[in-house]
Design an enzyme around this catalytic site. Structure first.
Site, short mmCIF file in Angstrom:
data_model
loop_
_atom_site.label_atom_id
_atom_site.label_comp_id
_atom_site.label_asym_id
_atom_site.label_seq_id
_atom_site.Cartn_x
_atom_site.Cartn_y
_atom_site.Cartn_z
CB VAL A 1 -0.99 -0.02 1.20
CG1 VAL A 1 -0.23 0.01 2.53
CG2 VAL A 1 -1.96 1.14 1.12
CB CYS B 1 17.49 -4.38 -0.15
SG CYS B 1 16.40 -4.45 -1.61
CB CYS C 1 11.49 -10.25 0.97
SG CYS C 1 13.05 -9.89 0.14
#
Length: 376
Positions: A21, A111, A210
């Site tokens: 979102v 990252c 992740c």
């Protein structure tokens, strides 16, 4: 100071859309502000099924589809870029190597440094884009002299400047964070997404790492590094138990030690040291974790490097508080002294320095000095 130049003239903007979102609303706000926005989702795994599935990830096939649907609603072009090889080398392999060396890395910070604001930004600039837009909660401020500063988000509860502390001034010049000056609750961000017709409005936030599909970091490392039995010892060197791999522990860890022998004082023990050379984990009392100073390496400055010692506040983990420090760059490293001892400081972690809300820079902790023990 004035706000970022992105607000004063239309730019060609590449919006990194994770499928969540925050990044969707950020892209929508950038487009609404009149910028020429293109959405891109980063494919970070050669086998997306190996990354977290469901609504808790940011790198799955499902997430790429959510990002594409959001781009369609916003009305912007959308692409998927394959950065899997770069991600594996710069983030996943680095993560494994750091744990193998007895350190505690932050893969999200790496990252941001290596993927979103290096590989992605370099490709974006080569294609003629002016800026990369993300859903991070932080602010870039433009000074009258044209220099830029990274600041905490207006809403401290959502501030993510810690994981952006690795960005240098060149990268800040091409960074856009449309959510950074928003003082709203996450529920209000979701409500905005719903008003905009974005289906990700009710999608849960991503958590954990992740590329570890089941959230089992120790299991992931065991598969990559193999089991290696070693000793768990106390500060005197007396053996208290065994483990299946020193990489499965972090400094300050209390749970999961599986020590059968209780401490003489009956109090909990904590991981004090991890030695990959001897494959030994040392445990002891909480007060043995008190750190008074540290040395950090590979400093990255969000602007001009400090010329000498200064007083700052420091943040030592993504969701941690601030502590007052004195810091000084010395011979390419950063030496930091804490005003009050702190606990749970581990080599491999990032320390980010702040001057008020301004991010001064970030460095990787290499060693610590303890109040009751020698340097670790």
């Amino acid at each position: 100071m004035t706000d970022t130049p992105q607000r004063t003239r239309p730019l060609r903007v590449l919006a990194a859309m994770s499928g969540g979102v925050d990044s969707a609303v950020a892209a929508a706000r950038a487009a609404e502000a009149g910028h020429d926005v293109t959405g891109v989702h980063l494919a970070l795994s050669a086998n997306p099924q190996s990354f977290r599935t469901g609504a808790r990830g940011c790198c799955t096939i499902e997430d790429s589809r959510d990002a594409r649907r959001a781009a369609d609603v916003i009305g912007i072009p959308f692409y998927v870029w394959d950065l899997a090889d770069r991600f594996r080398e710069d983030v996943v392999e680095d993560f494994v190597a750091e744990y193998e060396a007895g350190r505690t890395p932050n893969p999200c910070l790496r990252c941001n440094e290596k993927i979103k604001f290096a590989a992605l930004l370099d490709k974006a600039l080569a294609l003629g884009f002016d800026a990369v837009c993300t859903g991070h909660y932080a602010k870039v401020i433009l000074n009258p002299d044209g220099s830029r500063e990274l600041h905490r988000a207006s809403d401290m509860a959502k501030d993510q400047s810690y994981v952006l502390g690795v960005l240098d001034e060149r990268q800040l010049a091409h960074a856009m964070f449309p959510l950074g000056d928003t003082v709203t609750t996450k529920e209000e961000i979701r409500a905005e997404a719903e008003r905009r017709g974005l289906a990700v409005a009710k999608k849960p936030d991503s958590h954990d790492i992740c590329f570890i599909a089941d959230g089992d970091t120790q299991g992931f490392l065991a598969k990559r590094l193999g089991k290696a039995e070693g000793d768990i010892v106390d500060e005197s060197g007396a053996k208290l138990g065994t483990h299946e791999g020193a990489y499965g522990f972090t400094i300050g860890q209390r749970k999961g030690l599986r020590i059968g022998t209780p401490a003489p004082d009956g109090k909990p023990r904590y991981v004090l040291d991890i030695s990959p050379v001897t494959n030994t984990v040392t445990v002891g009392p909480a007060d043995a974790l008190d750190v008074t100073a540290l040395t950090a390496i590979k400093p990255r400055w969000c602007g001009t490097a400090p010329a000498g010692p200064g007083t700052y506040t420091a943040q030592l983990r993504a969701h941690g508080g601030e502590t007052e420090v004195t810091a000084e760059p010395v011979d390419g490293a950063l030496r930091v002294t804490f005003t009050e001892p702190v606990r749970g400081v581990a080599p491999g972690q990032a320390i980010v320095l702040y001057d008020g809300t301004r991010v001064v820079g970030s460095a990787t902790i290499a060693s610590t000095t303890r109040a009751t023990a020698a340097a670790v």
